[in-house]
Design a protein around this motif. Structure first.
Motif, PDB file in Angstrom:
ATOM      1  N   VAL A   1       9.086  -0.402  -9.894  1.00 26.49           N
ATOM      2  CA  VAL A   1       9.381   0.449 -10.392  1.00 26.49           C
ATOM      3  C   VAL A   1       8.523   2.058  -9.816  1.00 26.49           C
ATOM      4  O   VAL A   1       8.174   2.999 -10.723  1.00 26.49           O
ATOM      5  N   GLY A   2       7.434   1.552  -8.940  1.00 31.82           N
ATOM      6  CA  GLY A   2       7.188   2.773  -8.273  1.00 31.82           C
ATOM      7  C   GLY A   2       6.550   2.140  -7.299  1.00 31.82           C
ATOM      8  O   GLY A   2       6.833   1.497  -6.774  1.00 31.82           O
ATOM      9  N   GLY A   3       5.922   3.280  -6.309  1.00 38.60           N
ATOM     10  CA  GLY A   3       4.907   2.984  -5.178  1.00 38.60           C
ATOM     11  C   GLY A   3       3.600   3.773  -5.030  1.00 38.60           C
ATOM     12  O   GLY A   3       3.046   4.646  -5.370  1.00 38.60           O
ATOM     13  N   ALA A   4       3.300   3.495  -4.832  1.00 39.84           N
ATOM     14  CA  ALA A   4       1.300   4.777  -3.868  1.00 39.84           C
ATOM     15  C   ALA A   4       1.242   4.140  -2.842  1.00 39.84           C
ATOM     16  O   ALA A   4       1.566   3.434  -1.752  1.00 39.84           O
ATOM     17  N   VAL A   5       0.237   4.635  -1.505  1.00 45.66           N
ATOM     18  CA  VAL A   5       0.254   5.182  -0.798  1.00 45.66           C
ATOM     19  C   VAL A   5      -1.325   5.162  -0.774  1.00 45.66           C
ATOM     20  O   VAL A   5      -2.036   6.901  -1.095  1.00 45.66           O
ATOM     21  N   VAL A   6      -2.197   4.552  -0.004  1.00 46.86           N
ATOM     22  CA  VAL A   6      -3.939   5.003  -0.487  1.00 46.86           C
ATOM     23  C   VAL A   6      -4.216   4.575   0.726  1.00 46.86           C
ATOM     24  O   VAL A   6      -3.663   3.673   1.456  1.00 46.86           O
ATOM     25  N   THR A   7      -5.312   5.694   0.816  1.00 49.19           N
ATOM     26  CA  THR A   7      -6.064   5.303   2.520  1.00 49.19           C
ATOM     27  C   THR A   7      -7.549   4.710   2.471  1.00 49.19           C
ATOM     28  O   THR A   7      -7.877   5.608   1.541  1.00 49.19           O
ATOM     29  N   ILE A   8      -7.650   3.941   2.373  1.00 48.45           N
ATOM     30  CA  ILE A   8      -8.507   2.735   2.861  1.00 48.45           C
ATOM     31  C   ILE A   8      -9.980   3.537   3.587  1.00 48.45           C
ATOM     32  O   ILE A   8      -9.788   3.307   4.942  1.00 48.45           O
ATOM     33  N   ASN A   9     -10.763   4.484   3.511  1.00 48.36           N
ATOM     34  CA  ASN A   9     -12.537   4.224   4.637  1.00 48.36           C
ATOM     35  C   ASN A   9     -13.047   3.284   4.432  1.00 48.36           C
ATOM     36  O   ASN A   9     -13.779   3.214   3.442  1.00 48.36           O
ATOM     37  N   GLU A  10     -13.061   1.830   5.085  1.00 49.44           N
ATOM     38  CA  GLU A  10     -13.751   0.469   4.403  1.00 49.44           C
ATOM     39  C   GLU A  10     -15.531   0.924   5.380  1.00 49.44           C
ATOM     40  O   GLU A  10     -16.158   0.731   4.156  1.00 49.44           O
ATOM     41  N   GLU A  11     -15.821   2.407   6.035  1.00 50.47           N
ATOM     42  CA  GLU A  11     -16.980   2.952   6.275  1.00 50.47           C
ATOM     43  C   GLU A  11     -17.407   3.230   5.114  1.00 50.47           C
ATOM     44  O   GLU A  11     -18.367   2.688   4.221  1.00 50.47           O
ATOM     45  N   THR A  12     -16.894   4.186   4.722  1.00 45.58           N
ATOM     46  CA  THR A  12     -17.976   5.223   3.268  1.00 45.58           C
ATOM     47  C   THR A  12     -16.799   4.995   1.964  1.00 45.58           C
ATOM     48  O   THR A  12     -17.719   5.237   1.259  1.00 45.58           O
ATOM     49  N   GLN A  13     -15.816   4.042   2.268  1.00 48.34           N
ATOM     50  CA  GLN A  13     -15.297   3.693   1.329  1.00 48.34           C
ATOM     51  C   GLN A  13     -15.256   5.172   0.212  1.00 48.34           C
ATOM     52  O   GLN A  13     -15.318   5.386  -1.380  1.00 48.34           O
ATOM     53  N   GLU A  14     -15.162   5.849   0.421  1.00 45.50           N
ATOM     54  CA  GLU A  14     -14.069   7.382   0.148  1.00 45.50           C
ATOM     55  C   GLU A  14     -13.052   7.847   0.676  1.00 45.50           C
ATOM     56  O   GLU A  14     -12.468   7.700   0.829  1.00 45.50           O
ATOM     57  N   ASN A  15     -12.240   6.579  -0.959  1.00 44.69           N
ATOM     58  CA  ASN A  15     -10.876   6.791  -1.106  1.00 44.69           C
ATOM     59  C   ASN A  15      -9.733   7.524  -0.918  1.00 44.69           C
ATOM     60  O   ASN A  15     -10.397   8.520  -1.841  1.00 44.69           O
ATOM     61  N   SER A  16      -8.453   7.786  -0.620  1.00 44.97           N
ATOM     62  CA  SER A  16      -7.917   8.918  -1.296  1.00 44.97           C
ATOM     63  C   SER A  16      -6.117   8.085  -1.296  1.00 44.97           C
ATOM     64  O   SER A  16      -5.704   7.154  -0.795  1.00 44.97           O
ATOM     65  N   LEU A  17      -6.169   8.643  -2.449  1.00 49.00           N
ATOM     66  CA  LEU A  17      -4.255   8.545  -3.199  1.00 49.00           C
ATOM     67  C   LEU A  17      -3.841   9.416  -2.459  1.00 49.00           C
ATOM     68  O   LEU A  17      -3.793  10.528  -3.147  1.00 49.00           O
ATOM     69  N   ASP A  18      -2.321   9.116  -1.688  1.00 47.09           N
ATOM     70  CA  ASP A  18      -2.632   9.793  -0.626  1.00 47.09           C
ATOM     71  C   ASP A  18      -0.477  10.209  -1.739  1.00 47.09           C
ATOM     72  O   ASP A  18      -0.344  11.661  -1.328  1.00 47.09           O
ATOM     73  N   LEU A  19      -0.070   9.434  -2.366  1.00 43.50           N
ATOM     74  CA  LEU A  19       1.141   9.470  -3.301  1.00 43.50           C
ATOM     75  C   LEU A  19       1.041   8.199  -3.496  1.00 43.50           C
ATOM     76  O   LEU A  19       0.435   6.844  -3.998  1.00 43.50           O
ATOM     77  N   LEU A  20       1.605   8.790  -4.972  1.00 46.44           N
ATOM     78  CA  LEU A  20       1.644   7.935  -6.647  1.00 46.44           C
ATOM     79  C   LEU A  20       3.181   8.250  -6.754  1.00 46.44           C
ATOM     80  O   LEU A  20       3.082   9.387  -7.429  1.00 46.44           O
ATOM     81  N   TYR A  21       3.368   7.231  -6.990  1.00 46.95           N
ATOM     82  CA  TYR A  21       5.248   7.778  -8.031  1.00 46.95           C
ATOM     83  C   TYR A  21       5.552   6.441  -9.108  1.00 46.95           C
ATOM     84  O   TYR A  21       5.925   5.365  -8.739  1.00 46.95           O
ATOM     85  N   MET A  22       6.077   7.237  -9.709  1.00 45.15           N
ATOM     86  CA  MET A  22       7.012   5.975 -10.610  1.00 45.15           C
ATOM     87  C   MET A  22       9.074   6.651 -10.568  1.00 45.15           C
ATOM     88  O   MET A  22       9.029   7.675 -10.420  1.00 45.15           O
ATOM     89  N   ALA A  23       9.401   5.265 -10.196  1.00 39.56           N
ATOM     90  CA  ALA A  23      10.584   5.836 -10.022  1.00 39.56           C
ATOM     91  C   ALA A  23      11.056   6.355 -10.891  1.00 39.56           C
ATOM     92  O   ALA A  23      10.703   6.528 -12.574  1.00 39.56           O
ATOM     93  N   VAL A  24      12.472   7.079 -10.935  1.00 38.06           N
ATOM     94  CA  VAL A  24      13.266   7.412 -11.711  1.00 38.06           C
ATOM     95  C   VAL A  24      13.686   6.898 -12.974  1.00 38.06           C
ATOM     96  O   VAL A  24      14.160   5.691 -12.812  1.00 38.06           O
ATOM     97  N   GLY A  25      13.464   6.641 -14.744  1.00 41.86           N
ATOM     98  CA  GLY A  25      13.650   5.588 -15.291  1.00 41.86           C
ATOM     99  C   GLY A  25      12.489   5.471 -15.870  1.00 41.86           C
ATOM    100  O   GLY A  25      12.439   4.477 -16.943  1.00 41.86           O
TER     101      GLY A  25
END
Length: 175
Positions: A70-94
């Motif tokens: 129903v969707g997808g995400a791209v996250v970047t995980i910094n194992e050292e600092t644990q200051e992570n980013s949500l680069d992309l998040l989407y819910m598929a059309v519908g």
């Protein structure tokens, strides 16, 4: 829909073309609704997405509900600092306005419990995204990118609503 539980499954490289098509369709929808067209360069290109999806520490995730993508995400995980980013998040059309985005975000938080903070960005004109990140997910707006404070989002695509202005969000996690 009464059950909003979702699962996250790592995407395989063979899944990337479909993932990119679904993401691009989802990101195009609000522009089509607002402008009647998608300005050139407004949606991440295949090349931009390839770069994000293959970046160091990036994880590409399918969002599933009842075993269906129903969707997808791209996250970047910094194992050292644990200051992570949500680069992309989407819910598929519908798949919008069904609680799946919130369930997906909660699943992402649960998948990375050591995170100290999350960072993400969204365009100024995307009121639904702003509501989602601030009111539903608990992010705070910490920076506003515009012509006099361009940040890393230059150059902006021509013809974007609000001149391509962006917000940066942070969510501090409790220890």
């Amino acid at each position: 829909m009464t059950e909003r539980q979702v699962t996250l499954v790592p995407a395989e490289e063979a899944d990337f073309p479909e993932f990119k098509r679904e993401l691009q369709a989802a990101f195009s929808l609000p522009l089509m609704e607002l402008l009647g067209e998608v300005p050139k360069g407004a949606i991440p290109s295949d090349e931009d997405l390839d770069g994000m999806m293959s970046a160091e520490n990036a994880q590409v995730l399918h969002i599933l509900h009842d075993g269906r993508k129903v969707g997808g995400a791209v996250v970047t995980i910094n194992e050292e600092t644990q200051e992570n980013s949500l680069d992309l998040l989407y819910m598929a059309v519908g798949n919008h306005s069904r609680g799946l985005g919130q369930a997906a975000w909660l699943a992402i938080e649960a998948m990375f419990p050591n995170t100290r903070s999350w960072e993400t960005h969204t365009p100024y004109f995307e009121k639904r995204n702003i509501h989602f990140y601030v009111n539903v997910c608990g992010f705070q707006i910490v920076e506003y990118f515009h012509a006099r404070h361009p940040g890393s989002h230059e150059p902006r695509p021509e013809g974007m609503p609000e001149n391509g202005e962006m917000f940066r969000f942070i969510k501090k996690m409790t220890p």
